[in-house]
Design a protein around this motif. Structure first.
Motif, PDB file in Angstrom:
ATOM      1  N   GLY A  27      71.393  35.650  98.846  1.00 37.09           N
ATOM      2  CA  GLY A  27      71.633  34.773  97.714  1.00 37.09           C
ATOM      3  C   GLY A  27      70.737  35.057  96.522  1.00 37.09           C
ATOM      4  N   ILE A  28      69.732  35.900  96.722  1.00 39.88           N
ATOM      5  CA  ILE A  28      68.800  36.202  95.629  1.00 39.88           C
ATOM      6  C   ILE A  28      69.522  36.897  94.480  1.00 39.88           C
ATOM      7  N   GLY A  29      70.391  37.836  94.791  1.00 37.29           N
ATOM      8  CA  GLY A  29      71.144  38.545  93.753  1.00 37.29           C
ATOM      9  C   GLY A  29      72.062  37.626  92.973  1.00 37.29           C
ATOM     10  N   ILE A  30      72.645  36.645  93.663  1.00 36.39           N
ATOM     11  CA  ILE A  30      73.523  35.685  92.991  1.00 36.39           C
ATOM     12  C   ILE A  30      72.717  34.839  92.008  1.00 36.39           C
ATOM     13  N   MET A  31      71.521  34.444  92.416  1.00 33.92           N
ATOM     14  CA  MET A  31      70.707  33.539  91.608  1.00 33.92           C
ATOM     15  C   MET A  31      69.883  34.257  90.528  1.00 33.92           C
ATOM     16  N   ALA A  32      69.357  35.436  90.841  1.00 34.15           N
ATOM     17  CA  ALA A  32      68.369  36.085  89.971  1.00 34.15           C
ATOM     18  C   ALA A  32      68.910  36.452  88.601  1.00 34.15           C
ATOM     19  N   SER A  64      78.612  28.141  91.398  1.00 30.09           N
ATOM     20  CA  SER A  64      78.099  27.862  90.043  1.00 30.09           C
ATOM     21  C   SER A  64      76.690  27.282  90.044  1.00 30.09           C
ATOM     22  N   ILE A  65      76.063  27.134  91.204  1.00 34.69           N
ATOM     23  CA  ILE A  65      74.691  26.632  91.234  1.00 34.69           C
ATOM     24  C   ILE A  65      73.749  27.614  90.536  1.00 34.69           C
ATOM     25  N   ASP A  66      74.118  28.889  90.524  1.00 31.11           N
ATOM     26  CA  ASP A  66      73.308  29.889  89.825  1.00 31.11           C
ATOM     27  C   ASP A  66      73.313  29.642  88.319  1.00 31.11           C
ATOM     28  N   GLU A  67      74.472  29.254  87.784  1.00 29.89           N
ATOM     29  CA  GLU A  67      74.545  28.926  86.358  1.00 29.89           C
ATOM     30  C   GLU A  67      73.730  27.665  86.042  1.00 29.89           C
ATOM     31  N   ILE A  68      73.771  26.703  86.931  1.00 33.98           N
ATOM     32  CA  ILE A  68      72.978  25.487  86.703  1.00 33.98           C
ATOM     33  C   ILE A  68      71.494  25.826  86.677  1.00 33.98           C
ATOM     34  N   ALA A  69      71.032  26.633  87.628  1.00 32.85           N
ATOM     35  CA  ALA A  69      69.618  27.014  87.657  1.00 32.85           C
ATOM     36  C   ALA A  69      69.227  27.778  86.392  1.00 32.85           C
ATOM     37  N   GLY A  70      70.083  28.697  85.957  1.00 30.70           N
ATOM     38  CA  GLY A  70      69.793  29.447  84.737  1.00 30.70           C
ATOM     39  C   GLY A  70      69.755  28.557  83.506  1.00 30.70           C
ATOM     40  N   TYR A  71      70.689  27.612  83.447  1.00 31.14           N
ATOM     41  CA  TYR A  71      70.713  26.668  82.323  1.00 31.14           C
ATOM     42  C   TYR A  71      69.477  25.778  82.353  1.00 31.14           C
ATOM     43  N   MET A  72      69.029  25.408  83.549  1.00 26.88           N
ATOM     44  CA  MET A  72      67.809  24.607  83.663  1.00 26.88           C
ATOM     45  C   MET A  72      66.605  25.372  83.128  1.00 26.88           C
ATOM     46  N   VAL A  73      66.551  26.677  83.414  1.00 22.33           N
ATOM     47  CA  VAL A  73      65.471  27.507  82.876  1.00 22.33           C
ATOM     48  C   VAL A  73      65.536  27.496  81.347  1.00 22.33           C
ATOM     49  N   THR A 102      63.741  22.571  88.832  1.00 21.66           N
ATOM     50  CA  THR A 102      64.400  23.863  88.621  1.00 21.66           C
ATOM     51  C   THR A 102      64.135  24.800  89.799  1.00 21.66           C
ATOM     52  N   LEU A 103      62.898  24.846  90.268  1.00 21.31           N
ATOM     53  CA  LEU A 103      62.584  25.679  91.432  1.00 21.31           C
ATOM     54  C   LEU A 103      63.332  25.196  92.677  1.00 21.31           C
ATOM     55  N   TYR A 153      69.496  13.869  81.965  1.00 16.67           N
ATOM     56  CA  TYR A 153      69.078  12.529  81.550  1.00 16.67           C
ATOM     57  C   TYR A 153      68.317  11.806  82.643  1.00 16.67           C
ATOM     58  N   LEU A 154      68.503  12.208  83.896  1.00 18.43           N
ATOM     59  CA  LEU A 154      67.815  11.546  85.000  1.00 18.43           C
ATOM     60  C   LEU A 154      66.350  11.946  85.100  1.00 18.43           C
ATOM     61  N   TYR A 155      66.025  13.183  84.723  1.00 17.71           N
ATOM     62  CA  TYR A 155      64.649  13.623  84.928  1.00 17.71           C
ATOM     63  C   TYR A 155      64.058  14.467  83.817  1.00 17.71           C
ATOM     64  N   TRP A 156      64.815  14.802  82.788  1.00 22.40           N
ATOM     65  CA  TRP A 156      64.300  15.717  81.774  1.00 22.40           C
ATOM     66  C   TRP A 156      63.296  15.052  80.846  1.00 22.40           C
ATOM     67  N   ASP A 157      63.071  13.758  81.022  1.00 20.19           N
ATOM     68  CA  ASP A 157      62.067  13.053  80.229  1.00 20.19           C
ATOM     69  C   ASP A 157      60.759  12.901  80.996  1.00 20.19           C
ATOM     70  N   LYS A 158      60.651  13.501  82.164  1.00 21.03           N
ATOM     71  CA  LYS A 158      59.481  13.334  83.033  1.00 21.03           C
ATOM     72  C   LYS A 158      58.400  14.382  82.786  1.00 21.03           C
ATOM     73  N   GLY A 159      58.645  15.300  81.880  1.00 24.36           N
ATOM     74  CA  GLY A 159      57.640  16.299  81.558  1.00 24.36           C
ATOM     75  C   GLY A 159      57.906  17.649  82.190  1.00 24.36           C
ATOM     76  N   LEU A 160      57.140  18.622  81.754  1.00 25.66           N
ATOM     77  CA  LEU A 160      57.354  20.019  82.137  1.00 25.66           C
ATOM     78  C   LEU A 160      57.151  20.261  83.630  1.00 25.66           C
ATOM     79  N   LEU A 161      56.161  19.648  84.236  1.00 23.37           N
ATOM     80  CA  LEU A 161      55.919  19.866  85.655  1.00 23.37           C
ATOM     81  C   LEU A 161      57.113  19.410  86.492  1.00 23.37           C
ATOM     82  N   ALA A 162      57.686  18.272  86.168  1.00 22.81           N
ATOM     83  CA  ALA A 162      58.881  17.784  86.871  1.00 22.81           C
ATOM     84  C   ALA A 162      60.057  18.727  86.627  1.00 22.81           C
ATOM     85  N   GLN A 163      60.210  19.193  85.399  1.00 30.00           N
ATOM     86  CA  GLN A 163      61.306  20.120  85.083  1.00 30.00           C
ATOM     87  C   GLN A 163      61.180  21.407  85.899  1.00 30.00           C
TER      88      GLN A 163
END
Length: 160
Positions: free
Chosen positions: A133-138, A78-87, A51-52, A37-47
Motif C-alpha cells: 500500500g506504500i506505492g498507492i499512498m506515497a 481514494s484514501i490516498d487522495e484524502i491523505a494527500g489533500y490533508m498534507v 494526517t499520519l 471542520y471537526l479537527y482543523w481548528d485544533k492546531g498543527l500537531l493535531a493536523q
C-alpha cells in the motif's frame, strides 16, 4: 467477503465515495472537506497526527483492497487522495480565520491538489512503484507536499 475486507474497502474508498462512477478520486477527496471542520481548528500537531493516522490506515486498507481485487492501484481507492489533500492543508488553522476564508483555502487547496495529483510531475509517478500500500499512498503524499508549497506560497504572496 470477511469483516476485515469490508472494513478495508469502506476505509480505502473514503466511506464508499471512491465508488462514485465519475471522477472517483475527486469525489473521494471532496468527502474530506467536512472532516476538516471537526479537527482543523485544533492546531498543527493535531493536523499532523490525524494526517499520519490516515496515511498509515491508508497503507493497510489500500493494500488489502488491492490484493482482494488483484489490482495494483484500484481507481476506486481514494484514501490516498484524502491523505494527500490533508498534507496540502497542513498549517491552515480554521480557528484563526473567518469561515469564508477557510472555505476559500479548502477549495483552492483542493483544486491545486487535484491538478498536481492528475499531472503527477516528477518524481511523483515513480513512487507508485513501491510495494504494497506504500506505492498507492506515497505518490499522493508527494503531490500533497507540492500542493502545500503552492498553496502556502499563494497565501503568503497574495495575502488571501
Amino acid at each position: 467477503m470477511s469483516l476485515k475486507d469490508h472494513i478495508a474497502l469502506f476505509l480505502a474508498t473514503s466511506f464508499y465515495l471512491g465508488k462514485f462512477p465519475i471522477a472517483p478520486g475527486t469525489v473521494g477527496t471532496l468527502g474530506a472537506i467536512p472532516f476538516f471542520y471537526l479537527y482543523w481548528d485544533k492546531g498543527l500537531l493535531a493536523q499532523i497526527s490525524i494526517t499520519l493516522s490516515v496515511f498509515f490506515i491508508g497503507i493497510w486498507a489500500s493494500y488489502e483492497v488491492s490484493q482482494k481485487y488483484n489490482d495494483k492501484d484500484p481507481s476506486f481507492v481514494s484514501i490516498d487522495e484524502i491523505a494527500g489533500y490533508m498534507v496540502t492543508m497542513l498549517g491552515i488553522n480554521t480557528a484563526n480565520i473567518p469561515l469564508n476564508q477557510a472555505l476559500m483555502y479548502f477549495l483552492l487547496g483542493f483544486v491545486i491538489f487535484r491538478i498536481i495529483d492528475i499531472l503527477k510531475p516528477p518524481p511523483i509517478k515513480t513512487l507508485e512503484k513501491y510495494p504494497m500500500g506504500i506505492g498507492i499512498m506515497a505518490d499522493d503524499i508527494l503531490a500533497g507536499v507540492y500542493s502545500w508549497i503552492i498553496l502556502h506560497a499563494l497565501i503568503y504572496f497574495f495575502k488571501f
